[in-house]
Scaffold this motif. Structure first.
Motif, PDB file in Angstrom:
ATOM      1  N   UNK A  27       0.831  -1.209   0.000  1.00 46.24           N
ATOM      2  CA  UNK A  27       0.000   0.000   0.000  1.00 46.24           C
ATOM      3  C   UNK A  27       0.868   1.262   0.000  1.00 46.24           C
ATOM      4  N   UNK A  28       1.964   1.233   0.745  1.00 45.15           N
ATOM      5  CA  UNK A  28       2.882   2.371   0.743  1.00 45.15           C
ATOM      6  C   UNK A  28       3.435   2.623  -0.646  1.00 45.15           C
ATOM      7  N   UNK A  29       3.803   1.557  -1.350  1.00 43.62           N
ATOM      8  CA  UNK A  29       4.304   1.694  -2.722  1.00 43.62           C
ATOM      9  C   UNK A  29       3.269   2.347  -3.629  1.00 43.62           C
ATOM     10  N   UNK A  30       2.016   1.936  -3.498  1.00 44.57           N
ATOM     11  CA  UNK A  30       0.953   2.524  -4.325  1.00 44.57           C
ATOM     12  C   UNK A  30       0.787   4.013  -4.031  1.00 44.57           C
ATOM     13  N   UNK A  31       0.826   4.381  -2.752  1.00 47.26           N
ATOM     14  CA  UNK A  31       0.703   5.791  -2.385  1.00 47.26           C
ATOM     15  C   UNK A  31       1.878   6.611  -2.932  1.00 47.26           C
ATOM     16  N   UNK A  32       3.075   6.080  -2.788  1.00 47.59           N
ATOM     17  CA  UNK A  32       4.266   6.804  -3.249  1.00 47.59           C
ATOM     18  C   UNK A  32       4.250   6.941  -4.767  1.00 47.59           C
ATOM     19  N   UNK A  33       3.950   5.873  -5.466  1.00 43.60           N
ATOM     20  CA  UNK A  33       3.907   5.947  -6.933  1.00 43.60           C
ATOM     21  C   UNK A  33       2.840   6.940  -7.413  1.00 43.60           C
ATOM     22  N   UNK A  34       1.684   6.935  -6.767  1.00 40.83           N
ATOM     23  CA  UNK A  34       0.625   7.881  -7.140  1.00 40.83           C
ATOM     24  C   UNK A  34       1.075   9.321  -6.885  1.00 40.83           C
ATOM     25  N   UNK A  35       1.733   9.546  -5.765  1.00 43.29           N
ATOM     26  CA  UNK A  35       2.226  10.885  -5.460  1.00 43.29           C
ATOM     27  C   UNK A  35       3.282  11.353  -6.442  1.00 43.29           C
ATOM     28  N   UNK A  36       4.207  10.470  -6.799  1.00 44.11           N
ATOM     29  CA  UNK A  36       5.245  10.840  -7.763  1.00 44.11           C
ATOM     30  C   UNK A  36       4.644  11.146  -9.126  1.00 44.11           C
TER      31      UNK A  36
END
Length: 166
Positions: free
Chosen positions: A94-103
């Motif tokens: 889930x952290x990866x998804x949040x970070x990728x979406x933010x980037x």
């Protein structure tokens, strides 16, 4: 799990604080101020991106992105963090998804780049690298990393928003 990544809404603020506080409560690197940092950024209008991960109307994760200064000049660079995931949902990507979406959102804003202070083994998957020309606290560190999104690399010492001094 039916996961949605979206921008925070006013009704999410208390849940973001609760998830952040719980996620960092026992973390060895935690200052215990992560929820206050987010609140301070929000109050100052410096929370450029505040993304939440929602599962069946429950906030289970959050990622913050805020402007930084490099060598006391604002160069359209941003800092990633804090990022928090509820304890029962950690380790599920889930952290990866949040970070990728933010980037991706930073790219759409034509941001020059993003920095993060964290484990290089984790953040390299997003393209973050340590660059001795970009420092935090005056010293290069393998834990302080940058990702160029648009344009040339930046150089100098990075300063986060004063909310990080909470």
């Amino acid at each position: 799990m039916t996961l949605e990544i979206r921008s925070e809404q006013p009704a999410d603020i208390a849940a973001i604080s609760a998830v952040t506080t719980a996620a960092f409560k026992t973390a060895p690197h935690s200052s215990g101020t992560e929820a206050r940092i987010i609140e301070g950024l929000r109050a100052a209008g410096a929370l450029t991106l505040s993304l939440v991960a929602v599962d069946q109307d429950e906030i289970i994760g959050h990622a913050a992105f805020s402007p930084i200064s490099i060598a006391d000049v604002q160069e359209d660079w941003y800092g990633l963090g804090p990022v928090s995931i509820s304890l029962e949902h950690q380790g599920q990507g889930i952290g990866q998804l949040l970070i990728r979406a933010g980037l991706e959102r930073l790219r759409s804003l034509q941001a020059a780049g993003c920095v993060v202070l964290g484990d290089p083994r984790y953040y390299q998957r997003f393209g973050f690298v340590s660059d001795p020309a970009l420092t935090y606290g005056g010293d290069p560190s393998p834990y302080f990393q940058r990702l160029i999104l648009n344009g040339p690399p930046a150089a100098g010492d990075v300063s986060y928003h004063s909310a990080f001094e909470a």
